[in-house]
Design a protein around this motif. Structure first.
Motif, short mmCIF file in Angstrom:
data_model
loop_
_atom_site.label_atom_id
_atom_site.label_comp_id
_atom_site.label_asym_id
_atom_site.label_seq_id
_atom_site.Cartn_x
_atom_site.Cartn_y
_atom_site.Cartn_z
N SER A 108 35.56 -26.68 19.53
CA SER A 108 35.29 -27.09 18.15
C SER A 108 33.84 -26.88 17.76
O SER A 108 33.53 -26.50 16.63
CB SER A 108 35.67 -28.57 17.95
N ALA A 109 32.91 -27.06 18.69
CA ALA A 109 31.49 -26.85 18.40
C ALA A 109 31.17 -25.38 18.20
O ALA A 109 30.16 -25.03 17.60
CB ALA A 109 30.62 -27.44 19.51
N THR A 110 32.05 -24.51 18.71
CA THR A 110 31.83 -23.07 18.55
C THR A 110 31.76 -22.70 17.07
O THR A 110 30.94 -21.87 16.67
CB THR A 110 32.97 -22.29 19.23
N TYR A 111 32.58 -23.32 16.26
CA TYR A 111 32.65 -22.95 14.84
C TYR A 111 31.77 -23.83 13.96
O TYR A 111 31.36 -23.42 12.87
CB TYR A 111 34.11 -23.03 14.37
N ASP A 112 31.42 -25.00 14.44
CA ASP A 112 30.60 -25.93 13.67
C ASP A 112 29.12 -25.76 14.00
O ASP A 112 28.30 -25.46 13.13
CB ASP A 112 31.06 -27.36 13.99
N LEU A 113 28.76 -25.91 15.27
CA LEU A 113 27.36 -25.98 15.66
C LEU A 113 26.77 -24.66 16.14
O LEU A 113 25.58 -24.42 15.95
CB LEU A 113 27.19 -27.02 16.77
N LEU A 114 27.57 -23.84 16.80
CA LEU A 114 27.01 -22.65 17.45
C LEU A 114 26.16 -21.81 16.50
O LEU A 114 25.00 -21.52 16.80
CB LEU A 114 28.13 -21.82 18.08
N PRO A 115 26.67 -21.40 15.33
CA PRO A 115 25.86 -20.50 14.49
C PRO A 115 24.55 -21.13 14.02
O PRO A 115 23.49 -20.51 14.10
CB PRO A 115 26.79 -20.20 13.30
N SER A 116 24.63 -22.38 13.55
CA SER A 116 23.43 -23.00 12.98
C SER A 116 22.44 -23.42 14.06
O SER A 116 21.22 -23.26 13.89
CB SER A 116 23.82 -24.22 12.13
N LEU A 117 22.92 -23.93 15.19
CA LEU A 117 22.01 -24.35 16.25
C LEU A 117 21.30 -23.15 16.87
O LEU A 117 20.10 -23.21 17.15
CB LEU A 117 22.77 -25.13 17.34
N VAL A 118 22.01 -22.07 17.06
CA VAL A 118 21.38 -20.86 17.61
C VAL A 118 20.30 -20.34 16.67
O VAL A 118 19.21 -19.94 17.11
CB VAL A 118 22.44 -19.78 17.89
N ARG A 119 20.55 -20.38 15.36
CA ARG A 119 19.53 -19.95 14.40
C ARG A 119 18.29 -20.83 14.51
O ARG A 119 17.15 -20.34 14.47
CB ARG A 119 20.09 -20.00 12.98
N VAL A 120 18.48 -22.14 14.62
CA VAL A 120 17.35 -23.07 14.71
C VAL A 120 16.55 -22.82 15.98
O VAL A 120 15.31 -22.77 15.96
CB VAL A 120 17.87 -24.53 14.67
N LEU A 121 17.23 -22.66 17.10
CA LEU A 121 16.53 -22.46 18.37
C LEU A 121 15.76 -21.15 18.37
O LEU A 121 14.63 -21.07 18.88
CB LEU A 121 17.53 -22.49 19.53
#
Length: 304
Positions: free
Chosen positions: A100-113
Motif C-alpha cells: 500500500s505504501a508503494t502507491y501512497d508514499l513511495l513517489p513523494s518520499l523518494v522525491r523528498v529524499l
C-alpha cells in the motif's frame, strides 16, 4: 611510487624552481632535490634539466606532469568522497515499501529524499510484504523498510509512523458500490480478494480479524501477492477486498473505495532499520522520513 614524491614533482614543475617549490611545500631545498632524484631513479627517466640558472621540464616530464595532476586530483576526490560518506552525505541506500505504501508514499518520499540528500543514490523496491522485508533487512539487501508491524526479529528496530483504517474495495457493479459507507457484515456472502495467508501478510491477519468481529469468516477467498493485482481483481468483478486506506491512491477503473461503517480495524505503518545500524548514511534517512510522514513512536521488538 610514493604519493608525496608525485606532489613534490608537480610543485617543482609548476614553479620551475627548486627554491620556490621548497617554500611552497614548506620544506628545505636539499631534501626536495633528493626526492626528485629518487623519483627519477625509480622511473628511470629524466624529468628535469637542471642548470645553475634554471630548471626545465623534459618532454617526458611534461607527459608525466599531466598524469601526475590527474592522480593528485583523483586522490583529492577520493578523500572528499570518503569524508562525505563518513558524514552520511554520499552513498547508496536500498529502501523497501510495503504494497500500500508503494502507491501512497513511495513517489513523494523518494522525491523528498532526493531533494534533501542529493548525494544519496536510492534503490527502491515496492510491493514487498513485511516478512520479506524483514529478511531483506537481516541479510543486508535492504537498509530501510516501510512495513506493517508486528516484526518479530531481534535484529530489527521498528518505529511506528502512522495508523490507518481498513477500507472496502468493491467492483463498480456491486450493489453497495454507490451506497456510501459499507457495513462489513453486508459483505459476508462475497468472495474476498486478500493478501497471502499463513503469516505472510500482516494486512491479511487484520482483514480476517475485522471480519470475525463483524460476525463472519469469508467463505471464499482468493489470495494475491501484490496490491495492484488485488485491486485489479476486484475491478474485474472477482470479489471484494479490505485494504489500508492509503491504497485508494491506486486508481483502477472499475474499483470503488468506500469507508467501512462504524469502527474498523486499523493497521500500522512503520519504519524499520537494523539494530545498531553503523552507516551514518542510513542514519540520516529515518529522521527525514519521520518528519515527512509524521509520527515516530518507537516500539520494542520481541527478543527470542
Amino acid at each position: 611510487m610514493e604519493l608525496r614524491r608525485i606532489q613534490y614533482f608537480v610543485a617543482v614543475a609548476e614553479e620551475a624552481h627548486f627554491g620556490r617549490a621548497a617554500e611552497r611545500l614548506q620544506m628545505a631545498q636539499p631534501p626536495l632535490s633528493q626526492q626528485i632524484k629518487a623519483l627519477e631513479a625509480e622511473m628511470g627517466v629524466t624529468l628535469f634539466r637542471r642548470t645553475t640558472r634554471k630548471v626545465e621540464i623534459t618532454p617526458a616530464g611534461e607527459r608525466f606532469l599531466k598524469r601526475a595532476r590527474e592522480i593528485l586530483a583523483a586522490v583529492d576526490d577520493a578523500v572528499t568522497e570518503a569524508e562525505q560518506v563518513a558524514r552520511g552525505l554520499l552513498g547508496r541506500i536500498a529502501i523497501g515499501f510495503t504494497g500500500s505504501a508503494t502507491y501512497d508514499l513511495l513517489p513523494s518520499l523518494v522525491r523528498v529524499l532526493r531533494a534533501d540528500l542529493p548525494g544519496i543514490e536510492l534503490d527502491v523496491y515496492g510491493e514487498m510484504l513485511t516478512p520479506r522485508q524483514v529478511l531483506a533487512l537481516e541479510d543486508g539487501t535492504l537498509d530501510l523498510a516501510l512495513l506493517r508491524p508486528p516484526v518479530r526479529s531481534s535484529a530489527i528496530d521498528v518505529r511506528i509512523l502512522r495508523r490507518e483504517p481498513l477500507i472496502a474495495v468493491l467492483p463498480a457493479q456491486h450493489p453497495l458500490a454507490d451506497k456510501g459507507p459499507v457495513r462489513l457484515a453486508d459483505l459476508a456472502d462475497d468472495t474476498f480478494i486478500t493478501y497471502p495467508s499463513h503469516n505472510r501478510s500482516v494486512v491479511y491477519e487484520a482483514v480476517i480479524d475485522a471480519c470475525q468481529h463483524a460476525g463472519f469468516v469469508p467463505a471464499a477467498m482468493h489470495e494475491v501477492a501484490e496490491t495492484s493485482t488485488l485491486v485489479s481483481f476486484v475491478a474485474a468483478g472477482l470479489g471484494v477486498a479490505l485494504v489500508p486506506a492509503s491504497v485508494r491512491h491506486l486508481q483502477i477503473t472499475g474499483a470503488c473505495y468506500l469507508p467501512l461503517a462504524g469502527t474498523t480495524r486499523e493497521v500500522e505503518l512503520a519504519l524499520a532499520t537494523r539494530v545498531n545500524e553503523p552507516s551514518p548514511l542510513v542514519a540520516r534517512v529515518p529522521a527525514r522520513a519521520e518528519a515527512f510522514i509524521g509520527g515516530g513512536r518507537k516500539v520494542k521488538t520481541p527478543r527470542h
